[in-house]
Enzyme design. Sequence first.
Site, mmCIF file in Angstrom:
data_model
loop_
_atom_site.group_PDB
_atom_site.id
_atom_site.type_symbol
_atom_site.label_atom_id
_atom_site.label_comp_id
_atom_site.label_asym_id
_atom_site.label_seq_id
_atom_site.Cartn_x
_atom_site.Cartn_y
_atom_site.Cartn_z
ATOM 1 N N HIS A 72 0.495 -1.240 0.069
ATOM 2 C CA HIS A 72 0.156 0.272 -0.404
ATOM 3 C C HIS A 72 0.815 1.356 -0.204
ATOM 4 O O HIS A 72 1.856 1.001 0.915
ATOM 5 C CB HIS A 72 -0.548 -0.069 1.585
ATOM 6 C CG HIS A 72 -2.007 -0.933 1.252
ATOM 7 N ND1 HIS A 72 -2.765 -1.308 2.532
ATOM 8 C CD2 HIS A 72 -2.288 -2.078 0.091
ATOM 9 C CE1 HIS A 72 -4.086 -1.967 2.226
ATOM 10 N NE2 HIS A 72 -3.655 -2.803 1.041
ATOM 11 N N TYR A 200 -9.455 4.713 7.671
ATOM 12 C CA TYR A 200 -9.501 4.905 9.075
ATOM 13 C C TYR A 200 -10.591 6.001 9.063
ATOM 14 O O TYR A 200 -10.791 7.431 8.555
ATOM 15 C CB TYR A 200 -7.722 5.513 9.627
ATOM 16 C CG TYR A 200 -6.926 4.589 9.715
ATOM 17 C CD1 TYR A 200 -6.858 4.579 11.057
ATOM 18 C CD2 TYR A 200 -6.415 3.874 9.478
ATOM 19 C CE1 TYR A 200 -5.859 3.694 11.485
ATOM 20 C CE2 TYR A 200 -5.313 3.222 8.648
ATOM 21 C CZ TYR A 200 -4.881 2.823 10.254
ATOM 22 O OH TYR A 200 -4.192 1.974 10.215
ATOM 23 N N PRO A 292 -4.488 -0.433 18.664
ATOM 24 C CA PRO A 292 -3.866 -0.880 16.844
ATOM 25 C C PRO A 292 -3.871 0.726 15.841
ATOM 26 O O PRO A 292 -3.592 0.107 14.409
ATOM 27 C CB PRO A 292 -4.753 -1.893 17.105
ATOM 28 C CG PRO A 292 -5.567 -1.511 18.059
ATOM 29 C CD PRO A 292 -5.180 -1.383 18.999
ATOM 30 N N LYS A 296 1.739 -0.409 15.242
ATOM 31 C CA LYS A 296 3.101 -0.158 15.170
ATOM 32 C C LYS A 296 3.278 -1.456 16.254
ATOM 33 O O LYS A 296 4.883 -2.508 16.106
ATOM 34 C CB LYS A 296 3.042 0.887 16.525
ATOM 35 C CG LYS A 296 3.347 2.216 15.811
ATOM 36 C CD LYS A 296 4.077 2.118 14.584
ATOM 37 C CE LYS A 296 4.138 3.470 14.134
ATOM 38 N NZ LYS A 296 4.745 3.535 12.294
ATOM 39 N N TYR A 384 3.390 7.089 10.601
ATOM 40 C CA TYR A 384 2.863 5.814 9.822
ATOM 41 C C TYR A 384 3.944 4.660 9.441
ATOM 42 O O TYR A 384 3.904 3.318 9.312
ATOM 43 C CB TYR A 384 2.447 5.568 9.029
ATOM 44 C CG TYR A 384 0.817 4.936 9.129
ATOM 45 C CD1 TYR A 384 0.146 5.199 9.706
ATOM 46 C CD2 TYR A 384 0.748 3.734 8.365
ATOM 47 C CE1 TYR A 384 -1.081 3.349 10.200
ATOM 48 C CE2 TYR A 384 0.091 2.645 7.452
ATOM 49 C CZ TYR A 384 -0.777 2.828 8.815
ATOM 50 O OH TYR A 384 -2.242 1.437 8.779
#
Length: 388
Positions: A72, A200, A292, A296, A384
């Site tokens: 991704h 998200y 979560p 990480k 991220y």
Amino acid sequence: MRTQVAIIGAGPAGLLLSHLLHLNGIESVVLESRSRADIEATIRAGVLEQGTMDILNEAGVGERMRRDGALHHGVELAFGGRRHRIDLTGLTGKAITVYPQHEVIIDLVAARMEAGGALLFETSKVEMSGIDGTRPSVTFEHDGQARRIEADFVIGADGFHGVSRPMIPQSQRQDYQRIYPFGWFGILVESPPSSDELIYARHERGFALVSTRSPTVQRLYLQCDPRDSVDNWSDDRIWSELHARTETNDGWKLKEGRIFQKGIIGMRSFVCAPMRSGRLFLAGDAAHIVPPTGAKGMNLAISDVKLLANALDGYYRRGSEEGLDSYSSDALKRVWRAEFFSWWMTRLLHTFDDASPFERQVQLAELENIVASRALSTALAENYVGAF
């Protein structure tokens, strides 16, 4: 038994460490309380940072990840009826791969077996002694027999509820913890992906996450009461709630399918410091837990064992203890950055029952600032993908 490094726990941390040590000519024995079938079948999330991907590839265990994982280059933030893409690769030059944790474990177990590694499953009554000296030992039962391993070092990679962390006296360690007032209700669904990238979603009814596990399986989450029961959630209720929280004004809709797994996970942040006591070193969830939201957990575990592998290589190759002495402080620098990012993402996207109307509007304003500002989008992207 005699070995150089005794490793407790056959999760990603323990298995990868054993493999990295093997590549450097260092012997290890791995003890695991569960069976091989259990650890390879426990389905967990897996978002791999660029650095994690690189480590697995360099260690020779990344073939299936490259073939079957979903690379991704961005993620989406959904709020206010709109979706906003964060271009991870465009902003950082790096990417992520969605590849479940149990698949990483399958790859690592296979590599250790092929190399003739000492991997003992279904062990019990694990205890350690002598960690303050130069010859620590681990006793345990395996196949109905009491056994003992003498080693130079013991690595506790046995998770939050393992036996390793309690071996560090309370007087020598500081535990930092935050328990969040919500959990995630997670489902696995037989259907094609609803999105090419993770979504998200922030909604007044609560957070939701759209992810994938394979071309035919979706992994979906929604914020819930951690004390709730899956029995209270019919399939119709789940889909109704997910649609409400994720659908946007552009006509995009979540794809439905057969739900074949349901579960509720609690949310906590936790750090144990230091991550060492004498000849005992902690790695992964034995030392730290992140919610979560920031993706990480496994990445931190792999970062820990890369540091440990280098430190142990320095000890055996050059007789240097410099890497061992700095391990805890070096690992904790990365851990606390990840704790911050995971806490920040959690605060940014979840609904808090005690939040005032003012605080909820500020939350939306922060999201608007992130998607409108290249600098703020870059900060999110760097965290991220693990660009530090």
